[in-house]
Design an enzyme around this catalytic site. Structure first.
Site, PDB file in Angstrom:
ATOM      1  N   ARG A  11     -36.127 -10.168 -16.597  1.00 39.32           N
ATOM      2  CA  ARG A  11     -35.435 -10.499 -17.956  1.00 39.32           C
ATOM      3  C   ARG A  11     -35.551  -9.334 -18.465  1.00 39.32           C
ATOM      4  NH1 ARG A  11     -37.280 -12.550 -22.039  1.00 39.32           N
ATOM      5  NH2 ARG A  11     -39.174 -12.937 -21.096  1.00 39.32           N
ATOM      6  N   ASP A  35       0.378  -0.582  -0.221  1.00 42.97           N
ATOM      7  CA  ASP A  35      -0.273   0.148   0.245  1.00 42.97           C
ATOM      8  C   ASP A  35       1.120   1.070  -0.082  1.00 42.97           C
ATOM      9  OD1 ASP A  35      -2.723  -0.236   0.704  1.00 42.97           O
ATOM     10  OD2 ASP A  35      -2.161   2.129   1.118  1.00 42.97           O
ATOM     11  N   CYS A  52     -52.516  -3.051 -16.931  1.00 40.97           N
ATOM     12  CA  CYS A  52     -52.599  -2.560 -15.646  1.00 40.97           C
ATOM     13  C   CYS A  52     -51.526  -2.107 -15.296  1.00 40.97           C
ATOM     14  CB  CYS A  52     -52.700  -3.865 -14.682  1.00 40.97           C
ATOM     15  SG  CYS A  52     -54.051  -4.597 -14.224  1.00 40.97           S
ATOM     16  N   GLY A  68     -46.056  -3.872 -20.638  1.00 43.20           N
ATOM     17  CA  GLY A  68     -47.010  -2.898 -21.600  1.00 43.20           C
ATOM     18  C   GLY A  68     -49.086  -3.633 -20.373  1.00 43.20           C
ATOM     19  N   ASN A 100     -24.548  -2.906  -7.165  1.00 48.23           N
ATOM     20  CA  ASN A 100     -24.660  -1.390  -6.802  1.00 48.23           C
ATOM     21  C   ASN A 100     -26.634  -0.615  -6.901  1.00 48.23           C
ATOM     22  OD1 ASN A 100     -23.042  -2.836  -4.603  1.00 48.23           O
ATOM     23  ND2 ASN A 100     -21.350  -1.268  -5.328  1.00 48.23           N
TER      24      ASN A 100
HETATM   25  N1  LIG Z   1     -15.499  -1.010   1.145  1.00 46.84           N
HETATM   26  C1  LIG Z   1     -16.347  -2.158   0.164  1.00 46.84           C
HETATM   27  O1  LIG Z   1     -17.416  -2.159   1.132  1.00 46.84           O
HETATM   28  C2  LIG Z   1     -16.361  -2.569  -1.109  1.00 46.84           C
HETATM   29  C3  LIG Z   1     -16.929  -3.724  -1.180  1.00 46.84           C
HETATM   30  C4  LIG Z   1     -16.349  -4.366  -2.978  1.00 46.84           C
HETATM   31  C5  LIG Z   1     -15.767  -3.441  -3.192  1.00 46.84           C
HETATM   32  N2  LIG Z   1     -15.454  -2.663  -3.585  1.00 46.84           N
HETATM   33  C6  LIG Z   1     -14.340  -2.293  -4.826  1.00 46.84           C
HETATM   34  O2  LIG Z   1     -13.422  -2.061  -4.037  1.00 46.84           O
HETATM   35  C7  LIG Z   1     -12.503  -1.047  -4.200  1.00 46.84           C
HETATM   36  C8  LIG Z   1     -11.765  -1.147  -2.867  1.00 46.84           C
HETATM   37  O3  LIG Z   1     -11.867  -0.351  -2.195  1.00 46.84           O
HETATM   38  P1  LIG Z   1     -12.016  -0.205  -0.656  1.00 46.84           P
HETATM   39  O4  LIG Z   1     -12.863  -0.011   0.350  1.00 46.84           O
HETATM   40  O5  LIG Z   1     -10.924  -1.142   0.082  1.00 46.84           O
HETATM   41  O6  LIG Z   1     -10.841   1.592  -0.525  1.00 46.84           O
HETATM   42  P2  LIG Z   1      -9.628   1.940   0.629  1.00 46.84           P
HETATM   43  O7  LIG Z   1      -9.932   3.062   0.185  1.00 46.84           O
HETATM   44  O8  LIG Z   1     -10.492   1.684   1.216  1.00 46.84           O
HETATM   45  O9  LIG Z   1      -8.779   1.014   0.054  1.00 46.84           O
HETATM   46  C9  LIG Z   1      -7.644   1.348  -0.963  1.00 46.84           C
HETATM   47  C10 LIG Z   1      -6.396   1.331  -0.333  1.00 46.84           C
HETATM   48  O10 LIG Z   1      -5.597   1.151  -1.390  1.00 46.84           O
HETATM   49  C11 LIG Z   1      -4.039   1.632  -1.933  1.00 46.84           C
HETATM   50  N3  LIG Z   1      -3.206   2.178  -2.904  1.00 46.84           N
HETATM   51  C12 LIG Z   1      -3.799   3.030  -3.877  1.00 46.84           C
HETATM   52  N4  LIG Z   1      -3.134   3.284  -4.707  1.00 46.84           N
HETATM   53  C13 LIG Z   1      -2.097   1.952  -4.212  1.00 46.84           C
HETATM   54  C14 LIG Z   1      -1.282   1.980  -4.914  1.00 46.84           C
HETATM   55  N5  LIG Z   1      -0.948   2.374  -6.378  1.00 46.84           N
HETATM   56  N6  LIG Z   1      -0.578   0.597  -4.658  1.00 46.84           N
HETATM   57  C15 LIG Z   1      -1.033   0.714  -3.660  1.00 46.84           C
HETATM   58  N7  LIG Z   1      -1.708   0.640  -3.198  1.00 46.84           N
HETATM   59  C16 LIG Z   1      -3.066   1.512  -3.229  1.00 46.84           C
HETATM   60  C17 LIG Z   1      -5.036   2.457  -0.380  1.00 46.84           C
HETATM   61  O11 LIG Z   1      -4.041   4.022  -0.066  1.00 46.84           O
HETATM   62  C18 LIG Z   1      -6.006   2.246  -0.162  1.00 46.84           C
HETATM   63  O12 LIG Z   1      -5.003   1.802   0.953  1.00 46.84           O
HETATM   64  C19 LIG Z   1     -13.225  -0.205  -5.061  1.00 46.84           C
HETATM   65  O13 LIG Z   1     -13.124   0.077  -6.266  1.00 46.84           O
HETATM   66  C20 LIG Z   1     -14.467  -0.474  -3.975  1.00 46.84           C
HETATM   67  O14 LIG Z   1     -15.386  -0.013  -4.394  1.00 46.84           O
HETATM   68  C21 LIG Z   1     -15.259  -1.851  -2.223  1.00 46.84           C
END
Ligand SMILES: NC(=O)c1ccc[n+]([C@@H]2O[C@H](COP(=O)([O-])OP(=O)(O)OC[C@H]3O[C@@H](n4cnc5c(N)ncnc54)[C@H](O)[C@@H]3O)[C@@H](O)[C@H]2O)c1
Length: 423
Positions: A261, A30, A270, A267, A216
């Site tokens: 689906r 990260d 109702c 149509g 979503n």
């Molecule tokens: N949070 C949820 O409930 C959830 C559920 C399903 C899908 N998602 C999807 O999953 C993805 C992540 O969501 P999240 O909530 O975990 O996000 P988040 O913001 O909590 O975490 C993302 C992480 O990525 C890190 N990051 C950014 N650029 C980076 C890089 N170049 N190298 C390494 N790390 C990097 C950030 O520092 C951060 O810690 C998103 O696309 C989100 O839409 C989230």
């Protein structure tokens, strides 16, 4: 397995914890220095029930370590899982900057991987629009690896966790969707999820990528719909709670796959009438129901779309058979039938139209059914064919199939435009 996780936010950390629980080793990557430090101290940067205990276990057992950069550590990894954020850009699209950056890092780090039995699986879990792997990620990899990607296997696997129950959701997801280049299973992903029981779908990248958007949006639509009904109930002195109980108890037509689906427009006698009446009521009581207000316009847009789909590749003047005119099979109800609308559009556009609907006898129509049908399609009697011999003699160029049973008409060789179930 040894697994590198890029982006240790909610999704990345949950996956890391569960993978540790399953006995795997995890490298977290990260850009956030503070997250990396906390993880290496066995602390969780976010709160999620059960998460910190597993992260602590992973660090104590030497099966979890975090870095700010991957360096050459992909060499002994089986999978790289990408969970970086895809926040909203100013125009509403996803900001794909983090995905692009992390893809470049992985592409660079994996280009010098030695030959091995299985390629490195690079599995994307971030939510991103259909076409992201084909148009953004694969080209980044090809830029470093050359046209054939033999050292990596790109996979898209959407995440369905809900925060606060994320660990439970990991082990009991509603489904597992795996997008691959050819829609075939990935051996590495199957091994990773070997202990999870859930319906599995192996599909192409784009179908997998759009899954989360659809889910979503539907969840958001459900909330907005429920709240609009709640507002109308509130303004009308109706108990929204009781209405909700009645509504969700109907798992046959309401909370069910029915009416979901992609295919024909709605149509009949109702749905259009009652949707109009509810939006009228909503306006009257000032409930501002934007979702409900948009339903009829959305249905009209779909009727136009169906006309365009139906006539793709058939020039005006072509001999067209519309299979089905009443709003559904085994009925002669023509009131607000979307196929009356379609027939009118076909005539207006200059197609040589005939209609097949054996249940329909124009001289037997009565009441509003009679008025509606002749008012909207006065030519109906002359357009309807009565016998199978007439069908065969007509020499059609195209069948527009509203019923889905064009094959049973005996018109082999005539192209069919199926409009009641989109491919
Ligand atoms: N949070 C949820 O409930 C959830 C559920 C399903 C899908 N998602 C999807 O999953 C993805 C992540 O969501 P999240 O909530 O975990 O996000 P988040 O913001 O909590 O975490 C993302 C992480 O990525 C890190 N990051 C950014 N650029 C980076 C890089 N170049 N190298 C390494 N790390 C990097 C950030 O520092 C951060 O810690 C998103 O696309 C989100 O839409 C989230």
């Amino acid at each position: 397995m040894k697994i590198a996780i890029f982006g240790v936010g909610y999704v990345g950390l949950t996956s890391a914890a569960c993978l540790i629980n399953d006995g795997h080793s995890v490298i977290g990557v990260d850009v956030s220095e503070s997250k990396v430090r906390m993880i290496n101290e066995g602390k969780s940067p976010i709160f999620e029930p059960g998460l910190e205990e597993l992260l602590t276990l992973g660090v104590q057992e030497g099966r979890l370590v975090a870095y700010q950069e991957i360096g050459d550590r992909l060499a002994d990894c089986d999978i790289a899982i990408v969970c970086v954020g895809t926040p909203s850009a100013v125009d509403g699209s996803h900001n794909m900057g983090y995905i692009a950056e992390v893809s470049r890092q992985i592409a660079v780090a994996s280009v010098s991987l030695p030959e091995r039995a299985r390629p490195l699986t690079v599995m994307y879990r971030s939510t991103m629009r259909p076409g992201s792997i084909d148009k953004l990620i694969a080209p980044i990899f090809r830029g470093f690896h050359g046209p054939t990607l033999s050292k990596v296997e790109l996979v898209y696997n959407p995440e369905f966790l809900r925060e606060s129950t994320a660990l439970k959701d990991y082990y009991a997801p509603p489904k597992i969707v795996v997008g691959t280049i050819d829609g075939q299973p990935s051996a590495t992903v199957d091994e990773l999820y070997g202990n999870i029981q859930a319906p599995r779908f192996y599909v192409g990248y784009r179908e997998a990528e759009i899954t989360k958007f659809v889910d979503n949006s539907f969840h958001a639509l459900k909330v907005a719909f429920a709240n609009e009904i709640g507002r109308i109930c509130g303004r009308e002195g109706v108990s929204a709670k009781t209405v909700h109980q009645i509504f969700v108890s109907d798992t046959k037509l309401n909370i069910s796959p029915y009416y979901l689906r992609p295919g024909g427009a709605f149509g009949g006698s109702c749905l259009p009438k009652d949707v109009r009446a509810l939006t009228y009521l909503s306006n009257e009581v000032g409930a501002e129901t934007f979702v409900l207000d948009a339903i009829m316009r959305s249905n009209d847009a779909h009727k136009r779309y169906l006309f365009e789909k139906a006539t793709e590749g058939a020039a005006p003047g072509a001999k067209v058979l519309l299979n089905g005119l009443a709003f559904k099979a085994n009925s002669d109800d023509l009131r607000e039938s979307p196929y009356i609308d379609l027939a009118r559009r076909l005539l207006q556009a200059g197609y040589d139209l005939k209609i097949w609907d054996p249940q329909l006898e124009p001289s037997a129509l009565t009441g509003q059914n009679l008025g509606y049908s002749f008012a909207h399609l006065p030519e109906m009697t002359n357009l309807l064919l009565r016998t199978k011999e007439q069908l065969v003699e007509a020499g059609f160029d195209l069948i527009v199939d509203a019923r889905g049973d064009a094959a049973s008409l005996g018109l082999d060789g005539v192209p069919v435009a199926a409009i009641n179930s989109l491919p």
